[in-house]
Scaffold this motif. Structure first.
Motif, PDB file in Angstrom:
ATOM      1  N   UNK A 256      61.070  48.712  49.216  1.00 55.25           N
ATOM      2  CA  UNK A 256      59.737  48.119  49.341  1.00 55.25           C
ATOM      3  C   UNK A 256      59.680  47.277  50.613  1.00 55.25           C
ATOM      4  N   UNK A 257      58.867  47.712  51.565  1.00 54.05           N
ATOM      5  CA  UNK A 257      58.759  47.020  52.845  1.00 54.05           C
ATOM      6  C   UNK A 257      57.443  46.257  52.941  1.00 54.05           C
ATOM      7  N   UNK A 258      57.526  45.052  53.522  1.00 55.14           N
ATOM      8  CA  UNK A 258      56.314  44.307  53.877  1.00 55.14           C
ATOM      9  C   UNK A 258      55.883  44.784  55.254  1.00 55.14           C
ATOM     10  N   UNK A 259      54.767  45.503  55.307  1.00 53.36           N
ATOM     11  CA  UNK A 259      54.324  46.062  56.586  1.00 53.36           C
ATOM     12  C   UNK A 259      53.129  45.338  57.177  1.00 53.36           C
ATOM     13  N   UNK A 260      52.418  44.581  56.368  1.00 50.25           N
ATOM     14  CA  UNK A 260      51.295  43.798  56.858  1.00 50.25           C
ATOM     15  C   UNK A 260      51.223  42.485  56.115  1.00 50.25           C
ATOM     16  N   UNK A 261      51.044  41.371  56.828  1.00 51.42           N
ATOM     17  CA  UNK A 261      50.960  40.060  56.193  1.00 51.42           C
ATOM     18  C   UNK A 261      49.865  39.239  56.860  1.00 51.42           C
ATOM     19  N   UNK A 262      49.246  38.389  56.047  1.00 56.82           N
ATOM     20  CA  UNK A 262      48.240  37.458  56.575  1.00 56.82           C
ATOM     21  C   UNK A 262      48.183  36.282  55.618  1.00 56.82           C
ATOM     22  N   UNK A 263      47.946  35.090  56.142  1.00 61.50           N
ATOM     23  CA  UNK A 263      47.847  33.911  55.286  1.00 61.50           C
ATOM     24  C   UNK A 263      46.997  32.842  55.946  1.00 61.50           C
ATOM     25  N   UNK A 264      46.400  32.031  55.084  1.00 59.87           N
ATOM     26  CA  UNK A 264      45.585  30.886  55.490  1.00 59.87           C
ATOM     27  C   UNK A 264      46.037  29.689  54.667  1.00 59.87           C
ATOM     28  N   UNK A 265      46.180  28.556  55.303  1.00 57.90           N
ATOM     29  CA  UNK A 265      46.466  27.300  54.604  1.00 57.90           C
ATOM     30  C   UNK A 265      45.964  26.165  55.489  1.00 57.90           C
ATOM     31  N   UNK A 266      46.247  24.945  55.097  1.00 53.94           N
ATOM     32  CA  UNK A 266      45.867  23.811  55.939  1.00 53.94           C
ATOM     33  C   UNK A 266      46.627  23.805  57.258  1.00 53.94           C
ATOM     34  N   UNK A 267      47.655  24.643  57.374  1.00 48.53           N
ATOM     35  CA  UNK A 267      48.385  24.772  58.645  1.00 48.53           C
ATOM     36  C   UNK A 267      47.601  25.595  59.658  1.00 48.53           C
ATOM     37  N   UNK A 268      46.582  26.322  59.208  1.00 52.39           N
ATOM     38  CA  UNK A 268      45.776  27.135  60.098  1.00 52.39           C
ATOM     39  C   UNK A 268      45.530  28.520  59.544  1.00 52.39           C
ATOM     40  N   UNK A 269      44.990  29.371  60.393  1.00 55.63           N
ATOM     41  CA  UNK A 269      44.653  30.742  59.997  1.00 55.63           C
ATOM     42  C   UNK A 269      45.610  31.727  60.659  1.00 55.63           C
ATOM     43  N   UNK A 270      46.107  32.651  59.870  1.00 51.71           N
ATOM     44  CA  UNK A 270      46.985  33.679  60.389  1.00 51.71           C
ATOM     45  C   UNK A 270      48.440  33.409  60.087  1.00 51.71           C
ATOM     46  N   UNK A 271      49.234  34.477  60.044  1.00 52.93           N
ATOM     47  CA  UNK A 271      50.653  34.356  59.723  1.00 52.93           C
ATOM     48  C   UNK A 271      51.393  33.504  60.746  1.00 52.93           C
TER      49      UNK A 271
END
Length: 367
Positions: free
Chosen positions: A7-22
């Motif tokens: 199982x491979x992680x091929x796409x990631x994205x995240x948002x938090x108070x640290x900002x937008x984007x991985x």
């Protein structure tokens, strides 16, 4: 010989108070500057604690989740046909703040983002997202599907904030200090994330994966509705399961992104669990909790922390455990303090635990 499915992680994205984007998440956890500040989203004047890690100008949860799913699919290079074959596993809170039922939201997101319409919802508190990842990885590795989208979201809102504040779980000093002497509790934080998990045998687009989900484990201890089992038995079994599934010894783990929320009992129980599962290696392996920077994103924590763990492993730098004051004898671990730590590790654990004694462990492999 039949090629083993990974199982491979091929796409990631995240948002938090640290900002937008991985990339913003990785930069934030490596900088180690906590993102906590006064809550302006709702009235906290009646609360003991008035801070959280919130992102300004945030959209609705549905809008943020849709944007995250789109971005993760683009990051994975999925075309419309490949998206249409993807199921959606969604981890969210099931309360009234959602504005609609979780199942309805999952269906709306699948339709909006061009996914298959096959959905599954996880509302199992702080192990929701990590449980979804484990299920997705299991489906991929056994050949049931070629790819799955996992998404999770929590935006700090008044109801859960009030409950945690009334339960005296929030840190009155405005800082999260995992494993440290003088820790006072947790603080909540925004978190929205999405990832694409794909089979290594079915993916032929040429890009390198971000990471692999090499193993996963789940276990319950049923010790108490809110308190962890002091010896960490459930979490230790989850770690054992992840290592066993990957066929790796404890010494293969080069980093642990701990669940550690900064609460006295849970941090001590997690330290005990690591010693139980990793033996003598528990005093050597680098450990930190990125909740000390981005806060506790509840149902979304497992996915946000998977993203930062995978990116840190790929970068070869381990995040700082912010808020550190001094060593606590109840947590005898090799905690990363002061500055990021360089590493050549190939595997890392990211751990999560929830009320009711639910525990998960995801073993991340370098891509």
């Amino acid at each position: 010989m039949v090629e083993a499915r990974v199982a491979q992680l091929t796409g990631v994205y995240a948002v938090s108070a640290l900002g937008r984007g991985a990339d913003a998440q990785l930069a934030g956890v490596l900088a180690g500057v906590p993102a906590f500040g006064p809550v302006g989203r709702f009235d906290t004047s009646a609360r003991r604690v008035t801070v959280a890690a919130t992102l300004p100008d945030v959209g609705t949860l549905a809008e943020e989740l849709a944007a995250a799913i789109d971005a993760a699919c683009r990051s994975a290079g999925l075309d419309r046909a490949q998206r249409k074959a993807c199921a959606l596993l969604l981890a969210v809170h099931g309360g009234p703040a959602l504005g609609t039922g979780p199942a309805a939201l999952a269906g709306q997101l699948a339709a909006r983002c061009g996914l298959s319409g096959h959905t599954r919802v996880y509302t199992s508190a702080c192990v929701s997202a990590s449980t979804a990842v484990a299920d997705a990885a299991a489906q991929v590795t056994r050949g049931a599907v070629e790819r799955v989208v996992v998404a999770a979201g929590y935006l700090v809102e008044s109801d859960q904030f009030a409950l945690f504040d009334a339960g005296r779980a929030l840190a009155v000093d405005g800082a999260v200090r995992p494993f440290s002497a003088g820790r006072r509790g947790l603080l909540l934080g925004d978190g929205v994330a999405a990832v694409v998990l794909e089979s290594s045998t079915g993916r032929r687009r040429g890009e390198d994966p971000v990471a692999t989900v090499a193993g996963w484990g789940r276990a319950g201890d049923a010790f108490h509705p809110c308190q962890p089992e002091p010896g960490g038995s459930g979490l230790a079994r989850a770690v054992d399961g992840a290592l066993r599934r990957a066929g790796l010894p404890p010494q293969a783990v080069g980093y642990v992104n701990a669940n550690a929320t900064g609460t006295a009992q849970s941090d001590a129980a997690e330290a005990a669990a690591l010693h139980r599962a990793l033996g003598g290696h528990a005093t050597r392996v680098a450990v930190s909790s990125t909740k000390s920077v981005h806060g506790h994103a509840l149902e979304a924590s497992g996915l946000l922390e998977l993203v930062v763990t995978a990116l840190a492993l790929r970068r070869g730098e381990l995040p700082v455990n912010a808020g550190w004051l001094a060593r606590d004898e109840s947590c005898p671990l090799n905690v990363v303090t002061d500055h990021p730590q360089r590493t050549e590790a190939t595997h890392a654990l990211t751990l999560n635990a929830a009320f009711g004694g639910a525990n998960t462990a995801l073993l991340v492999g370098a891509g």
